[in-house]
Design a protein around this motif. Structure first.
Motif, PDB file in Angstrom:
ATOM      1  N   UNK A  78      16.633   8.454   5.543  1.00 30.93           N
ATOM      2  CA  UNK A  78      16.566   8.271   6.858  1.00 30.93           C
ATOM      3  C   UNK A  78      16.802   9.487   8.404  1.00 30.93           C
ATOM      4  N   UNK A  79      17.624  10.325   7.373  1.00 22.41           N
ATOM      5  CA  UNK A  79      17.480  11.754   8.041  1.00 22.41           C
ATOM      6  C   UNK A  79      16.591  12.120   9.314  1.00 22.41           C
ATOM      7  N   UNK A  80      15.391  12.225   8.491  1.00 19.76           N
ATOM      8  CA  UNK A  80      14.340  12.696   9.258  1.00 19.76           C
ATOM      9  C   UNK A  80      13.977  11.644  10.977  1.00 19.76           C
ATOM     10  N   UNK A  81      14.402  10.610  10.574  1.00 20.04           N
ATOM     11  CA  UNK A  81      14.105  10.050  11.838  1.00 20.04           C
ATOM     12  C   UNK A  81      14.492   9.121  12.395  1.00 20.04           C
ATOM     13  N   UNK A  82      15.880   8.827  11.977  1.00 17.54           N
ATOM     14  CA  UNK A  82      17.301   8.263  12.460  1.00 17.54           C
ATOM     15  C   UNK A  82      18.395   9.439  13.089  1.00 17.54           C
ATOM     16  N   UNK A  83      18.506   9.129  13.899  1.00 17.36           N
ATOM     17  CA  UNK A  83      19.525  10.149  13.986  1.00 17.36           C
ATOM     18  C   UNK A  83      21.183   9.506  13.587  1.00 17.36           C
ATOM     19  N   UNK A  84      21.960  11.090  13.646  1.00 18.53           N
ATOM     20  CA  UNK A  84      23.322  10.158  13.120  1.00 18.53           C
ATOM     21  C   UNK A  84      24.998   9.977  14.340  1.00 18.53           C
ATOM     22  N   UNK A  85      25.505   9.345  14.265  1.00 23.36           N
ATOM     23  CA  UNK A  85      26.346   8.928  14.800  1.00 23.36           C
ATOM     24  C   UNK A  85      27.730   8.553  13.655  1.00 23.36           C
ATOM     25  N   UNK A  86      28.474   9.822  14.034  1.00 19.11           N
ATOM     26  CA  UNK A  86      29.682   9.809  13.340  1.00 19.11           C
ATOM     27  C   UNK A  86      30.999   9.448  13.860  1.00 19.11           C
ATOM     28  N   UNK A  87      31.940   8.934  13.234  1.00 17.68           N
ATOM     29  CA  UNK A  87      33.063   8.530  13.868  1.00 17.68           C
ATOM     30  C   UNK A  87      34.177   9.149  12.608  1.00 17.68           C
ATOM     31  N   UNK A  88      34.850  10.296  13.285  1.00 22.26           N
ATOM     32  CA  UNK A  88      36.012  11.359  12.659  1.00 22.26           C
ATOM     33  C   UNK A  88      36.562  11.717  13.499  1.00 22.26           C
ATOM     34  N   UNK A  89      37.736  10.834  13.800  1.00 25.89           N
ATOM     35  CA  UNK A  89      38.388  11.345  14.795  1.00 25.89           C
ATOM     36  C   UNK A  89      39.120  11.968  14.573  1.00 25.89           C
ATOM     37  N   UNK A  90      39.365  13.367  13.622  1.00 21.20           N
ATOM     38  CA  UNK A  90      40.449  14.244  13.573  1.00 21.20           C
ATOM     39  C   UNK A  90      39.531  15.695  13.193  1.00 21.20           C
ATOM     40  N   UNK A  91      38.115  15.652  13.794  1.00 16.34           N
ATOM     41  CA  UNK A  91      36.626  16.512  13.687  1.00 16.34           C
ATOM     42  C   UNK A  91      37.609  17.188  15.058  1.00 16.34           C
ATOM     43  N   UNK A  92      37.131  18.655  14.948  1.00 19.06           N
ATOM     44  CA  UNK A  92      37.064  19.020  15.795  1.00 19.06           C
ATOM     45  C   UNK A  92      35.500  19.004  16.913  1.00 19.06           C
ATOM     46  N   UNK A  93      35.622  19.696  17.553  1.00 20.08           N
ATOM     47  CA  UNK A  93      33.964  19.832  18.266  1.00 20.08           C
ATOM     48  C   UNK A  93      33.401  21.209  17.683  1.00 20.08           C
ATOM     49  N   UNK A  94      33.353  22.294  17.066  1.00 20.49           N
ATOM     50  CA  UNK A  94      33.194  23.188  16.188  1.00 20.49           C
ATOM     51  C   UNK A  94      32.997  22.696  14.290  1.00 20.49           C
ATOM     52  N   UNK A  95      33.867  21.270  15.002  1.00 17.28           N
ATOM     53  CA  UNK A  95      33.259  21.030  12.963  1.00 17.28           C
ATOM     54  C   UNK A  95      33.438  19.587  12.843  1.00 17.28           C
ATOM     55  N   UNK A  96      32.567  18.923  13.047  1.00 18.24           N
ATOM     56  CA  UNK A  96      32.177  17.339  12.938  1.00 18.24           C
ATOM     57  C   UNK A  96      31.890  17.387  11.678  1.00 18.24           C
ATOM     58  N   UNK A  97      32.492  16.521  10.321  1.00 20.52           N
ATOM     59  CA  UNK A  97      31.789  16.697   9.174  1.00 20.52           C
ATOM     60  C   UNK A  97      30.829  15.644   9.190  1.00 20.52           C
ATOM     61  N   UNK A  98      29.173  15.823   8.319  1.00 18.95           N
ATOM     62  CA  UNK A  98      28.125  14.832   8.732  1.00 18.95           C
ATOM     63  C   UNK A  98      27.693  14.841   7.194  1.00 18.95           C
ATOM     64  N   UNK A  99      26.993  13.891   6.301  1.00 17.60           N
ATOM     65  CA  UNK A  99      26.323  14.245   4.963  1.00 17.60           C
ATOM     66  C   UNK A  99      25.320  14.669   5.079  1.00 17.60           C
ATOM     67  N   UNK A 100      25.356  15.215   4.133  1.00 26.73           N
ATOM     68  CA  UNK A 100      24.086  16.762   3.641  1.00 26.73           C
ATOM     69  C   UNK A 100      23.376  16.494   4.340  1.00 26.73           C
ATOM     70  N   UNK A 101      22.793  15.017   4.104  1.00 31.64           N
ATOM     71  CA  UNK A 101      20.717  15.032   4.613  1.00 31.64           C
ATOM     72  C   UNK A 101      20.954  15.369   5.957  1.00 31.64           C
ATOM     73  N   UNK A 102      21.940  15.164   7.077  1.00 28.86           N
ATOM     74  CA  UNK A 102      21.313  15.184   8.180  1.00 28.86           C
ATOM     75  C   UNK A 102      21.957  17.236   8.451  1.00 28.86           C
ATOM     76  N   UNK A 103      21.580  17.800   9.363  1.00 29.02           N
ATOM     77  CA  UNK A 103      21.687  19.348   9.525  1.00 29.02           C
ATOM     78  C   UNK A 103      23.292  19.178  10.931  1.00 29.02           C
ATOM     79  N   UNK A 104      22.884  17.793  11.274  1.00 26.07           N
ATOM     80  CA  UNK A 104      24.045  18.064  12.176  1.00 26.07           C
ATOM     81  C   UNK A 104      24.169  16.627  12.990  1.00 26.07           C
ATOM     82  N   UNK A 105      25.046  16.165  13.525  1.00 23.77           N
ATOM     83  CA  UNK A 105      25.420  14.731  14.671  1.00 23.77           C
ATOM     84  C   UNK A 105      24.992  15.168  15.548  1.00 23.77           C
ATOM     85  N   UNK A 106      24.255  13.390  16.162  1.00 20.48           N
ATOM     86  CA  UNK A 106      23.853  13.640  17.665  1.00 20.48           C
ATOM     87  C   UNK A 106      25.008  13.074  18.345  1.00 20.48           C
ATOM     88  N   UNK A 107      25.417  12.020  18.353  1.00 27.23           N
ATOM     89  CA  UNK A 107      27.076  11.442  18.556  1.00 27.23           C
ATOM     90  C   UNK A 107      27.744  11.479  17.543  1.00 27.23           C
TER      91      UNK A 107
END
Length: 265
Positions: free
Chosen positions: A209-238
């Protein structure tokens, strides 16, 4: 985002009254086949209290559910938030008792708004849940202030198997069917709300789904410069920054450019 266990309405109300706001208390009330969900919640695995310092350079917003029964939307807007996502439905038996008021209240205060659906893949088909979501507030055109709908899919709060007893292939198929129905009915692409470990464990780290649907990541320990995302997505949207914010869960869209694209999608 908030999980709402399946409990009879009276028990749920009693549980919500017994718990203070944003305490993340759990409900151990028994489940029943025809039960209705309400505002009792269980605490997210990575729930945490953040410092008063909020990330800079991102677009702030909130997400709320029946757990936040009263929200001062004027104050939410004054705090600098741009958007609000509101829980509409879960499964095919629950419509949030506060959805209409929260959804309208956010918009009246000048916030962009959107709706989300909490998925329970072991209770009914994806198509039924997508249709239920759309029938109870989950639609909305790209009109400049309505955000695309969200499929919130994460740990099963009702049993020990966090993947709802589904294999990787069946989970991917379920998610795909929901997204397909949502897109067919609205012309918009839903956002997937999840977190990295769940996605790996329950979909086998699917790239479907990474080519069509955006990703919202729940991670309360992450920092703005390092938000862990599944490798299928290059980055998060939310990114959900915390589940213990002033007015609800606090979230951030990655940038102004990303926000414009999200709102228009």
């Amino acid at each position: 985002m908030r999980k709402t266990p399946l409990v009879p309405l009276g028990l749920a109300v009693a549980a919500s009254l017994a718990c203070g706001a944003l305490t993340g208390c759990s409900s151990n009330a028994p489940r029943s086949a025809g039960a209705r969900q309400d505002s009792a919640v269980v605490q997210p695995q990575d729930g945490s209290v953040r410092s008063a310092s909020r990330p800079k350079g991102l677009i702030p917003g909130v997400d709320v559910s029946a757990y936040q029964s009263k929200v001062n939307w004027v104050s939410v807007k004054a705090r600098g938030n741009r958007f609000a996502y509101v829980k509409a439905t879960e499964g095919v038996r629950y419509v949030s008792s506060t959805f209409k008021a929260q959804y309208a209240g956010a918009r009246k205060a000048g916030l962009d708004h959107g709706a989300y659906h909490y998925a329970t893949p072991n209770t009914s088909s994806a198509k039924r849940q997508a249709d239920y979501f759309l029938a109870h507030g989950g639609g909305g055109k790209a009109d400049g202030h309505t955000l695309p709908g969200v499929l919130d899919i994460e740990d099963n709060p009702y049993g020990k198997n966090k993947c709802y007893g589904l294999s990787h292939a069946k989970m991917v198929a379920w998610i795909g069917a929901f997204l397909k129905e949502y897109h067919a009915r609205t012309g918009r692409r839903a956002v997937i709300n999840t977190f990295k470990d769940w996605w790996i464990d329950c979909t086998g780290n699917s790239k479907a789904f990474s080519a069509t649907d955006r990703l919202w990541v729940n991670d309360h320990k992450a920092t703005a410069s390092k938000v862990p995302v599944p490798s299928a997505w290059s980055s998060y949207t939310i990114w959900q920054w915390t589940d213990k914010g002033v007015y609800g869960d606090e979230d951030y869209v990655k940038s102004a450019t990303v926000y414009r694209k999200l709102l228009a999608s």
